[in-house]
Design a protein around this motif. Sequence first.
Motif, short mmCIF file in Angstrom:
data_model
loop_
_atom_site.label_atom_id
_atom_site.label_comp_id
_atom_site.label_asym_id
_atom_site.label_seq_id
_atom_site.Cartn_x
_atom_site.Cartn_y
_atom_site.Cartn_z
N TRP A 18 0.86 -1.18 0.00
CA TRP A 18 0.00 0.00 0.00
C TRP A 18 0.90 1.23 0.00
O TRP A 18 1.78 1.37 0.86
N LYS A 19 0.69 2.14 -0.93
CA LYS A 19 1.54 3.33 -1.04
C LYS A 19 0.96 4.48 -0.24
O LYS A 19 -0.25 4.74 -0.27
N ALA A 20 1.83 5.17 0.48
CA ALA A 20 1.41 6.33 1.27
C ALA A 20 0.82 7.40 0.37
O ALA A 20 1.17 7.52 -0.81
N THR A 21 -0.07 8.18 0.94
CA THR A 21 -0.74 9.23 0.17
C THR A 21 0.05 10.53 0.17
O THR A 21 -0.31 11.47 -0.54
N ILE A 24 6.37 10.48 0.64
CA ILE A 24 6.89 9.16 0.31
C ILE A 24 8.39 9.04 0.56
O ILE A 24 9.00 8.03 0.25
N ASN A 25 8.99 10.08 1.17
CA ASN A 25 10.40 9.98 1.58
C ASN A 25 10.54 9.22 2.90
O ASN A 25 11.66 8.85 3.28
N LYS A 26 9.43 9.01 3.60
CA LYS A 26 9.51 8.32 4.88
C LYS A 26 9.78 6.83 4.67
O LYS A 26 9.49 6.28 3.61
N ASP A 48 -8.15 -0.03 8.77
CA ASP A 48 -8.14 1.26 9.48
C ASP A 48 -6.73 1.61 9.97
O ASP A 48 -6.32 2.78 9.92
N TYR A 49 -5.98 0.61 10.43
CA TYR A 49 -4.63 0.86 10.91
C TYR A 49 -3.68 1.14 9.74
O TYR A 49 -2.82 2.04 9.82
N ILE A 50 -3.87 0.40 8.65
CA ILE A 50 -3.06 0.66 7.47
C ILE A 50 -3.29 2.08 6.97
O ILE A 50 -2.34 2.81 6.65
N ASP A 51 -4.55 2.50 6.94
CA ASP A 51 -4.86 3.86 6.47
C ASP A 51 -4.21 4.92 7.35
O ASP A 51 -3.78 5.98 6.85
N LEU A 52 -4.13 4.67 8.64
CA LEU A 52 -3.45 5.63 9.53
C LEU A 52 -1.99 5.79 9.13
O LEU A 52 -1.46 6.91 9.07
N PHE A 53 -1.33 4.66 8.88
CA PHE A 53 0.07 4.73 8.45
C PHE A 53 0.19 5.48 7.13
O PHE A 53 1.06 6.36 6.97
N LEU A 54 -0.67 5.14 6.17
CA LEU A 54 -0.59 5.77 4.85
C LEU A 54 -0.81 7.27 4.93
O LEU A 54 -0.10 8.05 4.28
N LYS A 55 -1.79 7.70 5.71
CA LYS A 55 -2.09 9.13 5.83
C LYS A 55 -0.95 9.90 6.49
O LYS A 55 -0.85 11.12 6.32
N ASN A 56 -0.14 9.20 7.24
CA ASN A 56 0.99 9.85 7.90
C ASN A 56 2.31 9.64 7.17
O ASN A 56 3.38 9.91 7.71
N GLY A 57 2.23 9.16 5.93
CA GLY A 57 3.41 9.11 5.09
C GLY A 57 4.17 7.81 5.09
O GLY A 57 5.24 7.72 4.47
N ASP A 89 15.31 -4.33 -3.18
CA ASP A 89 15.79 -4.28 -4.56
C ASP A 89 14.79 -3.65 -5.53
O ASP A 89 15.18 -3.24 -6.63
N HIS A 90 13.52 -3.58 -5.14
CA HIS A 90 12.49 -3.13 -6.08
C HIS A 90 11.71 -1.92 -5.57
O HIS A 90 10.65 -1.62 -6.11
N PHE A 91 12.24 -1.22 -4.55
CA PHE A 91 11.48 -0.11 -3.96
C PHE A 91 11.08 0.94 -5.00
O PHE A 91 10.00 1.54 -4.92
N ASP A 92 11.96 1.17 -6.00
CA ASP A 92 11.66 2.20 -6.99
C ASP A 92 10.46 1.80 -7.86
O ASP A 92 9.72 2.67 -8.34
N GLU A 93 10.27 0.50 -8.03
CA GLU A 93 9.11 0.04 -8.81
C GLU A 93 7.80 0.30 -8.07
O GLU A 93 6.73 0.31 -8.68
N PHE A 94 7.89 0.50 -6.75
CA PHE A 94 6.71 0.84 -5.95
C PHE A 94 6.47 2.35 -5.94
O PHE A 94 5.54 2.82 -5.28
N GLY A 95 7.31 3.10 -6.62
CA GLY A 95 7.17 4.55 -6.64
C GLY A 95 7.72 5.23 -5.40
O GLY A 95 7.33 6.36 -5.07
N LEU A 96 8.67 4.57 -4.71
CA LEU A 96 9.25 5.11 -3.49
C LEU A 96 10.58 5.80 -3.78
O LEU A 96 11.27 5.46 -4.75
N LYS A 97 10.96 6.73 -2.93
CA LYS A 97 12.20 7.48 -3.11
C LYS A 97 13.41 6.76 -2.49
O LYS A 97 14.55 7.07 -2.84
N ASN A 98 13.16 5.84 -1.56
CA ASN A 98 14.27 5.14 -0.91
C ASN A 98 13.78 3.79 -0.39
O ASN A 98 12.57 3.50 -0.42
#
Length: 278
Positions: A18-21, A24-26, A48-57, A89-98
Amino acid sequence: MQTITYDTMSKKIKGSFWKATKDINKPTIIYIHGGGLIFGNRNDLPRDYIDLFLKNGYSVFAPDYLLAPESSYRDIVDSLKKGISYFLDHFDEFGLKNNQYILFGRSAGAYLCMQLIASGLSPTPKALIDFYGFESLLAPNLLRPNALYSSYPKVNEHELKSLISNSPVSNSSYESRFLIYVYARQTAKWQKMIFDDGETEIKITKESFNDKFPPTYVCQSNADPDVPFINSIMLKEKLSNARLIPVNSKEHDFDRTVTTDTIKIYERVIAWLSDIVG
Protein backbone atom coordinates in the motif's frame (compact mmCIF):
# COMPACT_ATOMS: atom_id res chain seq x y z
CA MET A 1 -3.24 -2.21 -2.94
CA GLN A 2 -0.66 -3.89 -5.15
CA THR A 3 0.06 -7.62 -5.02
CA ILE A 4 3.55 -8.84 -5.87
CA THR A 5 5.02 -12.35 -6.13
CA TYR A 6 8.57 -13.44 -5.39
CA ASP A 7 10.44 -16.74 -5.36
CA THR A 8 11.77 -18.73 -2.42
CA MET A 9 13.55 -22.08 -2.51
CA SER A 10 10.32 -24.06 -2.10
CA LYS A 11 7.51 -21.95 -3.56
CA LYS A 12 6.38 -18.58 -4.86
CA ILE A 13 5.17 -16.23 -2.12
CA LYS A 14 2.99 -13.14 -2.35
CA GLY A 15 3.21 -9.75 -0.69
CA SER A 16 0.84 -6.80 -0.47
CA PHE A 17 1.90 -3.17 -0.89
CA TRP A 18 0.00 0.00 0.00
CA LYS A 19 1.54 3.33 -1.04
CA ALA A 20 1.41 6.33 1.27
CA THR A 21 -0.74 9.23 0.17
CA LYS A 22 1.97 11.78 0.99
CA ASP A 23 5.58 12.18 2.22
CA ILE A 24 6.89 9.16 0.31
CA ASN A 25 10.40 9.98 1.58
CA LYS A 26 9.51 8.32 4.88
CA PRO A 27 10.55 4.70 5.58
CA THR A 28 8.18 1.95 4.54
CA ILE A 29 6.63 -0.22 7.23
CA ILE A 30 7.27 -3.91 6.57
CA TYR A 31 4.53 -5.72 8.45
CA ILE A 32 4.90 -9.37 9.52
CA HIS A 33 1.71 -11.09 10.63
CA GLY A 34 1.27 -13.32 13.66
CA GLY A 35 -0.23 -16.76 14.05
CA GLY A 36 2.30 -18.70 16.06
CA LEU A 37 4.37 -19.30 12.88
CA ILE A 38 1.61 -21.80 12.03
CA PHE A 39 -1.36 -19.88 10.58
CA GLY A 40 -2.25 -16.45 9.23
CA ASN A 41 -1.65 -14.26 6.20
CA ARG A 42 -0.26 -10.92 5.09
CA ASN A 43 -3.67 -9.21 4.95
CA ASP A 44 -4.69 -9.66 8.59
CA LEU A 45 -3.93 -6.09 9.70
CA PRO A 46 -7.23 -4.14 9.77
CA ARG A 47 -7.43 -1.56 7.01
CA ASP A 48 -8.14 1.26 9.48
CA TYR A 49 -4.63 0.86 10.91
CA ILE A 50 -3.06 0.66 7.47
CA ASP A 51 -4.86 3.86 6.47
CA LEU A 52 -3.45 5.63 9.53
CA PHE A 53 0.07 4.73 8.45
CA LEU A 54 -0.59 5.77 4.85
CA LYS A 55 -2.09 9.13 5.83
CA ASN A 56 0.99 9.85 7.90
CA GLY A 57 3.41 9.11 5.09
CA TYR A 58 4.33 5.49 5.79
CA SER A 59 3.82 3.03 2.95
CA VAL A 60 3.16 -0.55 4.04
CA PHE A 61 4.59 -3.77 2.61
CA ALA A 62 3.27 -7.04 4.04
CA PRO A 63 4.86 -10.30 2.87
CA ASP A 64 3.54 -13.78 3.46
CA TYR A 65 6.06 -16.36 4.69
CA LEU A 66 6.39 -20.11 4.99
CA LEU A 67 4.45 -21.67 7.87
CA ALA A 68 5.16 -24.53 10.27
CA PRO A 69 5.00 -27.46 10.62
CA GLU A 70 5.31 -27.94 6.84
CA SER A 71 8.38 -25.66 6.97
CA SER A 72 10.86 -25.28 9.81
CA TYR A 73 12.40 -22.23 11.49
CA ARG A 74 15.28 -21.83 9.05
CA ASP A 75 13.05 -21.89 5.97
CA ILE A 76 10.51 -19.59 7.61
CA VAL A 77 13.16 -16.97 8.38
CA ASP A 78 14.77 -17.37 4.95
CA SER A 79 11.42 -16.84 3.23
CA LEU A 80 11.03 -13.53 5.08
CA LYS A 81 14.55 -12.50 4.15
CA LYS A 82 13.57 -13.07 0.52
CA GLY A 83 10.56 -10.80 0.98
CA ILE A 84 12.62 -8.04 2.57
CA SER A 85 15.29 -8.39 -0.14
CA TYR A 86 12.58 -8.06 -2.77
CA PHE A 87 11.46 -4.78 -1.23
CA LEU A 88 15.03 -3.48 -0.92
CA ASP A 89 15.79 -4.28 -4.56
CA HIS A 90 12.49 -3.13 -6.08
CA PHE A 91 11.48 -0.11 -3.96
CA ASP A 92 11.66 2.20 -6.99
CA GLU A 93 9.11 0.04 -8.81
CA PHE A 94 6.71 0.84 -5.95
CA GLY A 95 7.17 4.55 -6.64
CA LEU A 96 9.25 5.11 -3.49
CA LYS A 97 12.20 7.48 -3.11
CA ASN A 98 14.27 5.14 -0.91
CA ASN A 99 14.35 1.65 0.57
CA GLN A 100 14.51 2.64 4.22
CA TYR A 101 12.14 0.57 6.31
CA ILE A 102 10.60 -0.08 9.72
CA LEU A 103 9.78 -3.59 10.92
CA PHE A 104 6.35 -4.09 12.52
CA GLY A 105 5.25 -7.47 13.83
CA ARG A 106 2.30 -8.68 15.85
CA SER A 107 2.69 -11.71 18.14
CA ALA A 108 4.85 -14.33 16.39
CA GLY A 109 5.44 -11.75 13.66
CA ALA A 110 7.24 -9.59 16.23
CA TYR A 111 9.34 -12.61 17.24
CA LEU A 112 10.31 -13.11 13.61
CA CYS A 113 11.18 -9.40 13.31
CA MET A 114 13.58 -9.78 16.24
CA GLN A 115 15.13 -12.94 14.81
CA LEU A 116 15.63 -11.16 11.49
CA ILE A 117 17.34 -8.20 13.16
CA ALA A 118 19.51 -10.52 15.25
CA SER A 119 20.56 -12.35 12.07
CA GLY A 120 22.14 -9.17 10.75
CA LEU A 121 19.78 -7.54 8.25
CA SER A 122 21.54 -5.05 6.00
CA PRO A 123 20.55 -2.31 5.82
CA THR A 124 19.05 -2.42 9.28
CA PRO A 125 15.51 -1.17 9.98
CA LYS A 126 15.08 2.36 11.28
CA ALA A 127 12.76 1.15 14.05
CA LEU A 128 10.97 -1.92 15.38
CA ILE A 129 7.31 -2.02 16.43
CA ASP A 130 6.54 -5.05 18.60
CA PHE A 131 2.87 -5.71 19.37
CA TYR A 132 2.45 -8.53 21.92
CA GLY A 133 5.44 -10.48 20.68
CA PHE A 134 8.00 -12.59 22.50
CA GLU A 135 11.76 -12.34 22.28
CA SER A 136 12.32 -16.08 22.61
CA LEU A 137 10.25 -19.05 21.52
CA LEU A 138 12.26 -21.03 24.05
CA ALA A 139 11.25 -18.90 27.04
CA PRO A 140 10.36 -21.24 29.95
CA ASN A 141 6.78 -19.97 30.15
CA LEU A 142 6.24 -20.92 26.48
CA LEU A 143 7.66 -24.43 26.88
CA ARG A 144 4.76 -25.74 28.98
CA PRO A 145 1.07 -26.25 28.18
CA ASN A 146 -0.81 -22.96 27.99
CA ALA A 147 -3.73 -22.59 30.40
CA LEU A 148 -5.96 -20.73 27.93
CA TYR A 149 -5.62 -23.28 25.14
CA SER A 150 -5.79 -26.18 27.57
CA SER A 151 -9.30 -24.98 28.46
CA TYR A 152 -10.38 -25.50 24.83
CA PRO A 153 -11.70 -28.88 23.59
CA LYS A 154 -8.75 -31.18 23.13
CA VAL A 155 -7.33 -31.48 19.62
CA ASN A 156 -6.22 -35.04 18.95
CA GLU A 157 -3.48 -36.27 16.61
CA HIS A 158 -5.99 -37.52 14.04
CA GLU A 159 -7.48 -34.02 13.73
CA LEU A 160 -3.98 -32.58 13.59
CA LYS A 161 -2.86 -34.77 10.69
CA SER A 162 -5.93 -33.82 8.67
CA LEU A 163 -4.96 -30.14 8.91
CA ILE A 164 -1.31 -30.46 7.88
CA SER A 165 -0.46 -30.17 4.19
CA ASN A 166 1.88 -32.38 2.18
CA SER A 167 3.54 -29.32 0.63
CA PRO A 168 4.81 -25.95 1.90
CA VAL A 169 2.15 -23.46 3.03
CA SER A 170 2.61 -19.68 3.09
CA ASN A 171 -0.90 -18.31 3.55
CA SER A 172 -3.91 -19.50 5.50
CA SER A 173 -7.14 -18.36 7.02
CA TYR A 174 -7.57 -18.33 10.78
CA GLU A 175 -10.19 -21.07 10.56
CA SER A 176 -8.21 -23.52 8.43
CA ARG A 177 -5.17 -23.88 10.71
CA PHE A 178 -5.92 -22.40 14.12
CA LEU A 179 -6.47 -25.86 15.60
CA ILE A 180 -2.87 -26.77 14.74
CA TYR A 181 -1.79 -23.93 17.00
CA VAL A 182 -4.24 -24.99 19.70
CA TYR A 183 -2.74 -28.50 19.62
CA ALA A 184 0.78 -27.07 19.84
CA ARG A 185 -0.07 -25.02 22.93
CA GLN A 186 -2.15 -27.75 24.60
CA THR A 187 0.60 -30.35 24.29
CA ALA A 188 3.68 -28.12 24.72
CA LYS A 189 4.87 -29.39 21.32
CA TRP A 190 4.95 -25.91 19.79
CA GLN A 191 8.73 -25.72 19.61
CA LYS A 192 9.00 -29.24 18.15
CA MET A 193 6.70 -28.13 15.35
CA ILE A 194 8.96 -25.16 14.57
CA PHE A 195 12.54 -26.39 14.94
CA ASP A 196 14.05 -29.30 13.01
CA ASP A 197 16.75 -31.35 14.71
CA GLY A 198 19.80 -29.16 15.20
CA GLU A 199 17.94 -25.90 14.53
CA THR A 200 17.60 -23.21 17.16
CA GLU A 201 16.76 -19.55 17.38
CA ILE A 202 19.22 -16.71 17.81
CA LYS A 203 19.42 -15.91 21.50
CA ILE A 204 18.98 -12.20 22.16
CA THR A 205 21.12 -10.99 25.06
CA LYS A 206 21.87 -7.53 26.35
CA GLU A 207 25.59 -8.11 25.89
CA SER A 208 25.28 -9.12 22.23
CA PHE A 209 22.37 -7.11 20.86
CA ASN A 210 21.65 -4.02 22.95
CA ASP A 211 23.53 -1.76 20.52
CA LYS A 212 22.40 -3.64 17.39
CA PHE A 213 18.64 -3.18 17.77
CA PRO A 214 16.96 -0.05 16.43
CA PRO A 215 14.62 2.05 18.61
CA THR A 216 11.90 -0.36 19.66
CA TYR A 217 8.26 0.21 20.65
CA VAL A 218 6.79 -2.66 22.66
CA CYS A 219 3.04 -2.76 23.30
CA GLN A 220 1.25 -5.62 25.06
CA SER A 221 -1.74 -6.43 27.23
CA ASN A 222 -0.80 -6.51 30.90
CA ALA A 223 -2.98 -9.61 31.36
CA ASP A 224 -2.13 -11.39 28.10
CA PRO A 225 -3.34 -15.03 28.36
CA ASP A 226 -1.28 -16.23 25.39
CA VAL A 227 2.15 -14.63 25.82
CA PRO A 228 2.83 -13.62 29.45
CA PHE A 229 3.50 -9.89 29.91
CA ILE A 230 6.75 -10.71 31.73
CA ASN A 231 8.21 -11.62 28.32
CA SER A 232 7.99 -7.98 27.23
CA ILE A 233 9.49 -6.83 30.51
CA MET A 234 12.41 -9.17 29.91
CA LEU A 235 12.88 -7.77 26.41
CA LYS A 236 12.81 -4.21 27.73
CA GLU A 237 15.60 -5.11 30.15
CA LYS A 238 17.76 -6.30 27.25
CA LEU A 239 17.24 -3.29 25.00
CA SER A 240 18.05 0.10 26.47
CA ASN A 241 16.38 1.92 23.55
CA ALA A 242 13.07 0.06 23.94
CA ARG A 243 9.86 1.67 25.19
CA LEU A 244 7.31 -0.62 26.84
CA ILE A 245 3.65 0.43 26.71
CA PRO A 246 1.23 -1.80 28.66
CA VAL A 247 -2.41 -2.03 27.59
CA ASN A 248 -5.09 -2.72 30.18
CA SER A 249 -6.69 -5.75 28.52
CA LYS A 250 -7.18 -9.49 28.95
CA GLU A 251 -6.93 -10.06 25.20
CA HIS A 252 -3.72 -11.18 23.50
CA ASP A 253 -4.47 -9.36 20.23
CA PHE A 254 -6.10 -6.34 21.85
CA ASP A 255 -6.25 -4.55 18.49
CA ARG A 256 -8.12 -7.31 16.64
CA THR A 257 -11.32 -5.22 16.65
CA VAL A 258 -10.93 -1.58 15.63
CA THR A 259 -12.24 0.83 18.28
CA THR A 260 -11.59 4.45 19.21
CA ASP A 261 -9.19 3.15 21.88
CA THR A 262 -7.18 0.99 19.47
CA ILE A 263 -7.00 3.84 16.97
CA LYS A 264 -5.46 5.96 19.74
CA ILE A 265 -2.91 3.20 20.40
CA TYR A 266 -1.82 3.32 16.75
CA GLU A 267 -1.77 7.11 16.77
CA ARG A 268 0.66 6.98 19.70
CA VAL A 269 2.87 4.61 17.71
CA ILE A 270 2.87 7.05 14.80
CA ALA A 271 3.75 9.94 17.13
CA TRP A 272 6.67 7.87 18.43
CA LEU A 273 7.78 7.14 14.88
CA SER A 274 7.70 10.85 14.09
CA ASP A 275 10.15 11.45 16.92
CA ILE A 276 12.39 8.59 15.79
CA VAL A 277 12.48 8.86 11.99
CA GLY A 278 10.81 12.21 11.30
